[in-house]
Write an enzyme that holds these catalytic residues in place. Structure first.
Site, PDB file in Angstrom:
ATOM      1  N   ASP A 220       0.851  -1.190   0.000  1.00 17.66           N
ATOM      2  CA  ASP A 220       0.000   0.000   0.000  1.00 17.66           C
ATOM      3  C   ASP A 220       0.891   1.246   0.000  1.00 17.66           C
ATOM      4  O   ASP A 220       2.012   1.214   0.523  1.00 17.66           O
ATOM      5  CB  ASP A 220      -0.894   0.015   1.246  1.00 17.66           C
ATOM      6  CG  ASP A 220      -1.974  -1.073   1.185  1.00 17.66           C
ATOM      7  OD1 ASP A 220      -2.045  -1.782   0.160  1.00 17.66           O
ATOM      8  OD2 ASP A 220      -2.732  -1.190   2.163  1.00 17.66           O
ATOM      9  N   HIS A 274       1.306  -7.892   0.141  1.00 20.12           N
ATOM     10  CA  HIS A 274       0.120  -8.720   0.327  1.00 20.12           C
ATOM     11  C   HIS A 274      -0.661  -8.839  -0.972  1.00 20.12           C
ATOM     12  O   HIS A 274      -0.365  -8.147  -1.949  1.00 20.12           O
ATOM     13  CB  HIS A 274      -0.747  -8.168   1.471  1.00 20.12           C
ATOM     14  CG  HIS A 274      -1.151  -6.727   1.304  1.00 20.12           C
ATOM     15  ND1 HIS A 274      -0.272  -5.660   1.440  1.00 20.12           N
ATOM     16  CD2 HIS A 274      -2.337  -6.165   0.992  1.00 20.12           C
ATOM     17  CE1 HIS A 274      -0.907  -4.523   1.231  1.00 20.12           C
ATOM     18  NE2 HIS A 274      -2.167  -4.792   0.955  1.00 20.12           N
ATOM     19  N   ARG A 284     -16.705 -12.008  -1.479  1.00 17.32           N
ATOM     20  CA  ARG A 284     -16.070 -11.556  -0.239  1.00 17.32           C
ATOM     21  C   ARG A 284     -16.193 -10.033  -0.161  1.00 17.32           C
ATOM     22  O   ARG A 284     -16.006  -9.352  -1.175  1.00 17.32           O
ATOM     23  CB  ARG A 284     -14.595 -11.948  -0.258  1.00 17.32           C
ATOM     24  CG  ARG A 284     -13.760 -11.376   0.874  1.00 17.32           C
ATOM     25  CD  ARG A 284     -12.345 -11.957   0.804  1.00 17.32           C
ATOM     26  NE  ARG A 284     -11.527 -11.508   1.909  1.00 17.32           N
ATOM     27  CZ  ARG A 284     -10.728 -10.444   1.853  1.00 17.32           C
ATOM     28  NH1 ARG A 284     -10.638  -9.711   0.766  1.00 17.32           N
ATOM     29  NH2 ARG A 284     -10.011 -10.111   2.912  1.00 17.32           N
TER      30      ARG A 284
HETATM   31  O1  LIG Z   1      -9.497  -6.664   0.675  1.00 18.84           O
HETATM   32  C1  LIG Z   1      -8.448  -6.974   1.208  1.00 18.84           C
HETATM   33  O2  LIG Z   1      -8.354  -7.945   1.964  1.00 18.84           O
HETATM   34  C2  LIG Z   1      -7.172  -6.193   0.936  1.00 18.84           C
HETATM   35  C3  LIG Z   1      -7.359  -4.898   0.204  1.00 18.84           C
HETATM   36  C4  LIG Z   1      -6.042  -4.269  -0.139  1.00 18.84           C
HETATM   37  O3  LIG Z   1      -5.019  -4.860  -0.042  1.00 18.84           O
HETATM   38  C5  LIG Z   1      -5.987  -2.858  -0.599  1.00 18.84           C
HETATM   39  O4  LIG Z   1      -7.025  -2.249  -0.810  1.00 18.84           O
HETATM   40  O5  LIG Z   1      -4.874  -2.342  -0.749  1.00 18.84           O
HETATM   41 FE   LIG Z   2      -3.413  -3.452  -0.002  1.00 19.33          FE
END
Ligand SMILES: O=C(O)CCC(=O)C(=O)O
Ligand SMILES: [Fe+2]
Length: 337
Positions: A220, A274, A284
């Site tokens: 991020d 991630h 989800r």
């Molecule tokens: O929805 C998620 O679990 C992660 C979302 C994410 O990584 C983001 O928006 O940067």
């Molecule tokens: Fe993210």
């Protein structure tokens, strides 16, 4: 195809008969998946232990937060409203959440322009992320009222949720700032509550779970991101050369540090890598809060050239358009020319 009972709510591209839902499997690059353990550090917000927090930020850049004080009822209501709104037809969502509204609708990519429009007009199906979302500027929604009762109650829930997340992020950041020995000027400019943004995501069901991503691997750009996910698992974090599933545990929040936290800590803290997997059976929903530094505050440290968050965002947007991927902090390293 009876499980797809709400097809008209999907953007046409993601409807199963579109041709991209084949059952053929291609192997993704080898991934070691540890599916039943979640060894994510746990931080207790009520009796915060600064050493534990510091360790989680240095070793993981991600942790689970318990006793955060965000009312369970608020979380449940937000998810219920999100489900209702996402189940509207694709066309109504496009009409309701135009880019002039404080809630803007996007799909196929989480990469947005500063005004909330999808950034990449992706042409290749490989590039699509299996999601849709609403981008929420917290300063804008607090000055807005919807006539539609469902939208107005969603707006006011988001506003309250934003306040709660701001409280959590500010408290966490003050403990981090002490750990990093940031002076008070830096403390004030490195985390700016008015930059707070929410993203409400719905990840589509996808039969081709071997080749598609909810969101592919990234870090991020924020200082701090705080995530609330529903009971459907999907988030993974990269740690010690392995992808680990982040479990869905009710009433807990997932905090992850972004690139700005890594830079302002001079690489002591980690901006966690991630990604989000797709699910074949279930949709989800997750809600993310992202907070950034004051746009033109200079981030100074030994490992990076002085830069502002505005500089960083400009570079990221440029790279996404030209190279198709974020290069990120690497571009600002002092060793790079
Ligand atoms: O929805 C998620 O679990 C992660 C979302 C994410 O990584 C983001 O928006 O940067
Ligand atoms: Fe993210």
């Amino acid at each position: 195809m009876s499980q797809f009972d709400n097809l008209e709510s999907y953007p046409p591209f993601f409807r199963p008969n579109h041709g991209f839902d084949s059952n053929e499997h291609s192997c993704k690059t080898s991934v070691h998946l540890d599916s039943d353990s979640d060894c994510l550090p746990v931080i207790d917000f009520l009796c915060m232990n600064p050493e534990n927090l510091s360790e989680a930020c240095r070793d993981w850049g991600m942790f689970r937060l318990i006793n955060h004080g965000v009312p369970l009822n608020l979380l449940n209501q937000l998810h219920d409203h999100a489900k209702k709104l996402f189940s509207l037809s694709f066309e109504s969502k496009q009409d309701l959440f135009s880019s002039s509204s404080p809630l803007s609708y996007f799909w196929g990519t989480p990469a947005l322009t500063p005004s909330g429009d999808a950034l990449q007009k992706v042409s290749s199906t490989q590039d699509h992320n299996w999601l849709e979302g609403l981008n929420v500027s917290l300063t804008q929604i607090s000055q807005f009222k919807y006539e539609d009762p469902l939208l107005e109650s969603f707006r006011s829930l988001l506003e309250e949720y934003g306040r709660q997340q701001c409280r959590v992020a500010t408290t966490l950041f003050s403990t981090m700032a002490e750990d990093l020995k940031l002076c008070s000027t830096k403390f004030k400019s490195y985390l700016s509550p008015p930059t707070g943004t929410l993203r409400v995501y719905r990840y589509f069901r996808c039969m081709d779970s071997d080749r598609r991503w909810g969101i592919d691997v990234h870090t991020d750009s924020s200082v701090i991101s705080i995530l609330h996910q529903d009971e459907v698992q999907g988030l993974q974090v990269f740690k010690d050369d392995q992808w680990l599933d982040v479990k869905s545990i009710p009433n807990t929040l997932i905090v992850n540090l972004g690139d700005m936290a890594q830079a302002m800590s001079d690489d002591k803290y980690l901006s966690a890598k991630h990604r989000v997997k797709v699910n074949r059976e279930k949709e989800r929903i997750s809600i993310g809060y992202f907070v950034f530094p004051v746009e033109d505050a200079v981030i100074e440290c030994s490992k990076y050239k002085p830069f502002t968050y505005a500089d960083f965002r400009t570079e990221v947007q440029k790279d996404l358009k030209t190279v198709g991927a974020k290069i990120g902090l690497q571009k600002f390293k002092v060793t790079q020319e």
